[in-house]
Design an enzyme around this catalytic site. Structure first.
Site, PDB file in Angstrom:
ATOM      1  N   GLU A 196       0.889  -1.162   0.053  1.00  0.00           N
ATOM      2  CA  GLU A 196       0.108  -0.076   0.110  1.00  0.00           C
ATOM      3  C   GLU A 196       0.874   1.194   0.099  1.00  0.00           C
ATOM      4  O   GLU A 196       1.721   1.554   1.134  1.00  0.00           O
ATOM      5  CB  GLU A 196      -1.001  -0.205   1.373  1.00  0.00           C
ATOM      6  CG  GLU A 196      -1.730   1.262   1.537  1.00  0.00           C
ATOM      7  CD  GLU A 196      -2.114   1.341   2.988  1.00  0.00           C
ATOM      8  OE1 GLU A 196      -2.392   0.074   3.408  1.00  0.00           O
ATOM      9  OE2 GLU A 196      -2.424   2.633   3.219  1.00  0.00           O
ATOM     10  N   ARG A 226       1.577  10.253   0.888  1.00  0.00           N
ATOM     11  CA  ARG A 226       1.682  11.395   1.669  1.00  0.00           C
ATOM     12  C   ARG A 226       3.228  11.919   1.251  1.00  0.00           C
ATOM     13  O   ARG A 226       3.898  12.500   2.155  1.00  0.00           O
ATOM     14  CB  ARG A 226       2.373  10.626   3.071  1.00  0.00           C
ATOM     15  CG  ARG A 226       1.221  10.070   3.822  1.00  0.00           C
ATOM     16  CD  ARG A 226       1.588   9.133   5.033  1.00  0.00           C
ATOM     17  NE  ARG A 226       0.472   8.289   5.288  1.00  0.00           N
ATOM     18  CZ  ARG A 226       0.362   7.675   6.472  1.00  0.00           C
ATOM     19  NH1 ARG A 226       1.395   7.434   7.281  1.00  0.00           N
ATOM     20  NH2 ARG A 226      -0.460   6.787   6.545  1.00  0.00           N
ATOM     21  N   LYS A 235     -10.913  -0.748   6.912  1.00  0.00           N
ATOM     22  CA  LYS A 235      -9.534  -0.623   7.667  1.00  0.00           C
ATOM     23  C   LYS A 235     -10.101  -0.189   9.057  1.00  0.00           C
ATOM     24  O   LYS A 235     -10.876   0.365   9.281  1.00  0.00           O
ATOM     25  CB  LYS A 235      -8.791   0.475   7.012  1.00  0.00           C
ATOM     26  CG  LYS A 235      -7.724   1.047   7.915  1.00  0.00           C
ATOM     27  CD  LYS A 235      -6.535   1.917   6.765  1.00  0.00           C
ATOM     28  CE  LYS A 235      -6.009   2.962   7.851  1.00  0.00           C
ATOM     29  NZ  LYS A 235      -4.423   3.281   7.038  1.00  0.00           N
TER      30      LYS A 235
HETATM   31  C1  3PG Z   1      -1.348   3.935   8.573  1.00  0.00           C
HETATM   32  O1  3PG Z   1      -1.668   5.024   7.996  1.00  0.00           O
HETATM   33  O2  3PG Z   1      -2.265   2.912   8.201  1.00  0.00           O
HETATM   34  C2  3PG Z   1      -0.739   3.993   9.327  1.00  0.00           C
HETATM   35  O3  3PG Z   1       0.033   5.209   9.715  1.00  0.00           O
HETATM   36  C3  3PG Z   1       0.522   2.997   9.897  1.00  0.00           C
HETATM   37  O4  3PG Z   1       0.614   2.784  11.070  1.00  0.00           O
HETATM   38  P1  3PG Z   1       1.900   2.222  11.503  1.00  0.00           P
HETATM   39  O5  3PG Z   1       2.996   3.026  10.866  1.00  0.00           O
HETATM   40  O6  3PG Z   1       1.868   2.309  13.164  1.00  0.00           O
HETATM   41  O7  3PG Z   1       2.026   0.732  10.790  1.00  0.00           O
END
Ligand code: 3PG
Length: 215
Positions: free
Chosen positions: A42, A46, A130
């Site tokens: 994914e 950003r 999600k």
């Molecule tokens: C997301 O956008 O899904 C989260 O920022 C991912 O979280 P993590 O960096 O704690 O895995």
């Protein structure tokens, strides 16, 4: 379309969340994911380079199931689809993003964490969501409690998932797959540390195999 992508994600069980700015690193990153045992990603929208990185992964590695994350607008969803995204992930339930994806037969996994949000997603006809941010919200115990009234809905928990807590999430029948950045942090990608990424990915795959059936 959605079912085929979902089946692949359910079988892969883990979805690496990728924050990448330099599209020139996309090829080596995709290779590390494949060699580690997770041909999926994914790519979070950003960074300025995210869309180009997604385009390159999709074009150069058709064996990798590549989607776009952090999609906040229908315009971004359109950009991602044209770059080759096979699915869309959003941090929240953004109706225009969902509408765009449904109009284009593009699987979409919007973020939810309350009963009201789950209900709104179900009204849109969505069944896999999600769950974000998973750990700060209360982790698997919260997820199972909030999901209990909602029949067959499944989740992709993200936010604070790591090698240590992965197997417990994957043991839940509510969990279709787990997402997270711990296997390929932005700094490792930027530094070109692809051997480390490959190692962390294969360790995650190993731990997912240790999952025992949960509630
Ligand atoms: C997301 O956008 O899904 C989260 O920022 C991912 O979280 P993590 O960096 O704690 O895995």
């Amino acid at each position: 379309m959605t079912e085929a992508i979902l089946d692949r994600l359910r079988r892969l069980r883990i979805l690496p969340l990728i924050v990448i700015d330099d599209a020139a690193r996309a090829d080596a990153l995709a290779t590390a994911l494949v060699e580690g045992g997770l041909p999926c990603a994914e790519v979070a929208f950003r960074t300025r380079g995210a869309c180009d990185a997604l385009r390159r992964m999709s074009a150069e590695h058709p064996e990798v199931l590549v989607g776009a994350g952090t999609i906040l607008t229908d315009g971004q969803a359109d950009e991602a689809r044209r770059a080759g995204a096979r699915f869309i992930v959003s941090p929240g339930l953004h109706p225009r993003v969902v509408d765009y994806c449904q109009a284009h037969d593009l699987p979409v996994f919007p973020g939810v964490c309350t009963p009201t949000e789950i209900g709104a997603a179900l009204e849109k006809g969505l069944r896999v969501l999600k769950f974000f941010p998973a750990e700060p919200m209360g982790g698997l115990a919260f997820l199972e409690a909030v999901a209990a009234p909602f029949g067959e809905v499944e989740f992709i928990p993200t936010g604070g998932i790591n090698a240590a807590n992965l197997a417990s999430y994957l043991g839940s029948r509510r969990v279709a797959a787990c997402g997270g950045s711990w296997m390929a942090p932005q700094a490792w990608i930027a530094a070109g540390d692809f051997a480390r990424i490959r190692g962390e990915v294969s360790e995650a795959v190993r731990r997912a195999g240790l999952t025992t059936a949960g509630p």
